[in-house]
Design an enzyme around this catalytic site. Structure first.
Site, mmCIF file in Angstrom:
data_model
loop_
_atom_site.group_PDB
_atom_site.id
_atom_site.type_symbol
_atom_site.label_atom_id
_atom_site.label_comp_id
_atom_site.label_asym_id
_atom_site.label_seq_id
_atom_site.Cartn_x
_atom_site.Cartn_y
_atom_site.Cartn_z
ATOM 1 N N LYS A 1 0.835 -1.213 0.000
ATOM 2 C CA LYS A 1 0.000 0.000 0.000
ATOM 3 C C LYS A 1 0.866 1.258 0.000
ATOM 4 O O LYS A 1 0.677 2.156 -0.817
ATOM 5 C CB LYS A 1 -0.935 0.031 1.235
ATOM 6 N N ARG B 1 -0.692 -8.464 13.522
ATOM 7 C CA ARG B 1 -1.210 -7.506 12.526
ATOM 8 C C ARG B 1 -1.998 -8.238 11.443
ATOM 9 O O ARG B 1 -3.024 -7.762 10.984
ATOM 10 C CB ARG B 1 -0.048 -6.711 11.917
ATOM 11 N N ARG C 1 11.080 -0.509 11.121
ATOM 12 C CA ARG C 1 9.977 -0.280 12.043
ATOM 13 C C ARG C 1 9.994 -1.257 13.208
ATOM 14 O O ARG C 1 10.302 -2.414 13.047
ATOM 15 C CB ARG C 1 8.645 -0.395 11.284
ATOM 16 N N ARG D 1 -9.936 0.901 8.301
ATOM 17 C CA ARG D 1 -9.453 -0.435 8.665
ATOM 18 C C ARG D 1 -10.497 -1.223 9.445
ATOM 19 O O ARG D 1 -10.249 -2.365 9.796
ATOM 20 C CB ARG D 1 -8.229 -0.247 9.563
ATOM 21 N N ARG E 1 11.961 -4.922 4.911
ATOM 22 C CA ARG E 1 11.633 -3.512 4.657
ATOM 23 C C ARG E 1 12.508 -2.545 5.471
ATOM 24 O O ARG E 1 12.807 -2.770 6.625
ATOM 25 C CB ARG E 1 10.170 -3.272 5.034
HETATM 26 P P1 AP5 Z 1 4.814 -1.567 1.900
HETATM 27 O O1 AP5 Z 1 4.429 -0.763 0.719
HETATM 28 O O2 AP5 Z 1 5.590 -0.913 2.976
HETATM 29 O O3 AP5 Z 1 3.532 -2.343 2.488
HETATM 30 P P2 AP5 Z 1 2.231 -1.786 3.201
HETATM 31 O O4 AP5 Z 1 1.066 -2.479 2.577
HETATM 32 O O5 AP5 Z 1 2.219 -0.290 3.209
HETATM 33 O O6 AP5 Z 1 2.464 -2.411 4.629
HETATM 34 P P3 AP5 Z 1 2.446 -1.802 6.090
HETATM 35 O O7 AP5 Z 1 3.151 -2.830 6.938
HETATM 36 O O8 AP5 Z 1 2.958 -0.417 6.138
HETATM 37 O O9 AP5 Z 1 0.953 -1.843 6.377
HETATM 38 P P4 AP5 Z 1 0.307 -1.875 7.717
HETATM 39 O O10 AP5 Z 1 -1.096 -1.773 7.262
HETATM 40 O O11 AP5 Z 1 0.610 -3.033 8.589
HETATM 41 O O12 AP5 Z 1 0.994 -0.667 8.516
HETATM 42 P P5 AP5 Z 1 0.504 0.764 8.913
HETATM 43 O O13 AP5 Z 1 1.661 1.667 8.968
HETATM 44 O O14 AP5 Z 1 -0.688 1.158 8.108
HETATM 45 O O15 AP5 Z 1 5.628 -2.840 1.363
HETATM 46 C C1 AP5 Z 1 6.266 -3.751 2.252
HETATM 47 C C2 AP5 Z 1 7.669 -4.109 1.709
HETATM 48 O O16 AP5 Z 1 7.517 -4.897 0.531
HETATM 49 C C3 AP5 Z 1 8.510 -2.898 1.303
HETATM 50 O O17 AP5 Z 1 9.844 -3.135 1.696
HETATM 51 C C4 AP5 Z 1 8.376 -2.821 -0.222
HETATM 52 O O18 AP5 Z 1 9.549 -2.306 -0.819
HETATM 53 C C5 AP5 Z 1 8.141 -4.278 -0.597
HETATM 54 N N1 AP5 Z 1 7.198 -4.419 -1.719
HETATM 55 C C6 AP5 Z 1 6.079 -3.677 -1.971
HETATM 56 N N2 AP5 Z 1 5.441 -4.123 -3.093
HETATM 57 C C7 AP5 Z 1 6.174 -5.181 -3.536
HETATM 58 C C8 AP5 Z 1 6.049 -6.079 -4.668
HETATM 59 N N3 AP5 Z 1 5.031 -5.967 -5.539
HETATM 60 N N4 AP5 Z 1 6.984 -7.054 -4.806
HETATM 61 C C9 AP5 Z 1 8.022 -7.174 -3.922
HETATM 62 N N5 AP5 Z 1 8.198 -6.361 -2.851
HETATM 63 C C10 AP5 Z 1 7.299 -5.381 -2.659
HETATM 64 O O19 AP5 Z 1 -0.048 0.524 10.387
HETATM 65 C C11 AP5 Z 1 0.823 0.251 11.484
HETATM 66 C C12 AP5 Z 1 0.006 0.192 12.781
HETATM 67 O O20 AP5 Z 1 -0.629 1.480 13.029
HETATM 68 C C13 AP5 Z 1 -1.156 -0.805 12.805
HETATM 69 O O21 AP5 Z 1 -0.726 -2.089 13.173
HETATM 70 C C14 AP5 Z 1 -2.091 -0.157 13.840
HETATM 71 O O22 AP5 Z 1 -1.666 -0.412 15.153
HETATM 72 C C15 AP5 Z 1 -1.936 1.329 13.558
HETATM 73 N N6 AP5 Z 1 -2.903 1.850 12.583
HETATM 74 C C16 AP5 Z 1 -2.626 2.423 11.380
HETATM 75 N N7 AP5 Z 1 -3.756 2.792 10.752
HETATM 76 C C17 AP5 Z 1 -4.780 2.448 11.574
HETATM 77 C C18 AP5 Z 1 -6.200 2.541 11.459
HETATM 78 N N8 AP5 Z 1 -6.785 3.064 10.367
HETATM 79 N N9 AP5 Z 1 -6.948 2.078 12.498
HETATM 80 C C19 AP5 Z 1 -6.382 1.547 13.589
HETATM 81 N N10 AP5 Z 1 -5.051 1.426 13.753
HETATM 82 C C20 AP5 Z 1 -4.248 1.864 12.744
#
Ligand code: AP5
Ligand code: ZN
Length: 217
Positions: A13, A172, A161, A88, A127
């Site tokens: 994402k 997660r 992270r 979410r 990552r």
């Molecule tokens: P990346 O693009 O970083 O993946 P992502 O989908 O953004 O994953 P996240 O781990 O950031 O999502 P998340 O939803 O767990 O975390 P968030 O920060 O929102 O890609 C991952 C890796 O793969 C990278 O190294 C990239 O280079 C590689 N890659 C990408 N595409 C690829 C491909 N096609 N092929 C190969 N490699 C690839 O949330 C963190 C925490 O915050 C949550 O756990 C929660 O506690 C809180 N939080 C955030 N938002 C909310 C909400 N709305 N409600 C409640 N709690 C929330």
């Protein structure tokens, strides 16, 4: 352009949002990034969110809905935004409906990025990001062009992270299955969901999203 990027942790994402931001000139609204910034600043929201995030659970809907509602009123969101990691829960999706309706706005699409569970763990484990500008990388799939130097800003410090460890990643993924996956039928019922195969290389996922968006215009 108002988009939601939906998919499990590590689906890509954030990676695709960074590109969409450049391509369409609208900001990336990552609730994860906003929360991490609040934790780093030690604000009240940050103090509440820290432990929850470290356990891999979801932060309360009230906090999240408040920060998104404030953010979308900022001037740079006037012509749209890419929602990355929000909504979410169904309650957040309903709150988003209310926010958009109150501003006479609507969503153009919900892009679902589909990735196998095994690949997610591998992606998250490799990552890292630039400490200075936040650009995201991967040890294997997206290394910096020059070892140890950020492609975007030339920075030489990188961060990983705290919630990218095996135990938290499991929690997660569970939170995604239980609380976020129900958003798919919620948005499918409105004909908004466009699925892309997130198992392809990054550039091909980008091309698939671009094709979807071009069709919708
Ligand atoms: P990346 O693009 O970083 O993946 P992502 O989908 O953004 O994953 P996240 O781990 O950031 O999502 P998340 O939803 O767990 O975390 P968030 O920060 O929102 O890609 C991952 C890796 O793969 C990278 O190294 C990239 O280079 C590689 N890659 C990408 N595409 C690829 C491909 N096609 N092929 C190969 N490699 C690839 O949330 C963190 C925490 O915050 C949550 O756990 C929660 O506690 C809180 N939080 C955030 N938002 C909310 C909400 N709305 N409600 C409640 N709690 C929330
Ligand atoms: Zn950088």
């Amino acid at each position: 352009m108002r988009l939601v990027l939906l998919g499990p942790p590590g689906a890509g994402k954030g990676t695709q949002a960074q590109w969409l931001t450049e391509r369409y000139g609208v900001p990336q609204l990552s609730t994860g990034d906003m929360l991490r910034a609040a934790v780093a600043r030690g604000t009240e929201v940050g103090r509440e969110a820290k432990g929850v995030m470290e356990r891999g659970e979801l932060v309360s809907d009230d906090i999240i809905n408040r920060i998104v509602a404030e953010r979308i009123d900022e001037p740079d969101c006037a012509s749209g935004f890419i929602l990355d990691g929000f909504p979410r829960t169904v309650a957040q999706a309903e709150a988003l409906d209310g926010m958009l309706a109150a501003r006479s706005q609507s969503l153009d699409a919900v892009i679902e990025i589909r990735v196998d569970k095994d690949a997610l763990v591998e992606r998250i484990a490799g990552r890292f990001a630039c400490a200075k500008c936040g650009a995201g990388y991967h040890d294997t799939f997206k290394p910096t062009r020059l070892a140890g130097v950020c492609d975007q800003c030339g920075g030489t410090e990188f961060v990983r992270r705290k919630d990218d460890n095996a135990e938290t990643v499991r929690a997660r993924l569970e939170a995604y299955e239980r609380q976020t996956a129900p958003l798919l039928p919620f948005y499918e019922a409105r004909g908004l969901v466009r699925a892309v195969d997130g198992m392809q290389p990054i550039e091909q996922v980008t091309a698939a999203i671009e094709k979807i968006l071009a069709q919708g215009r």
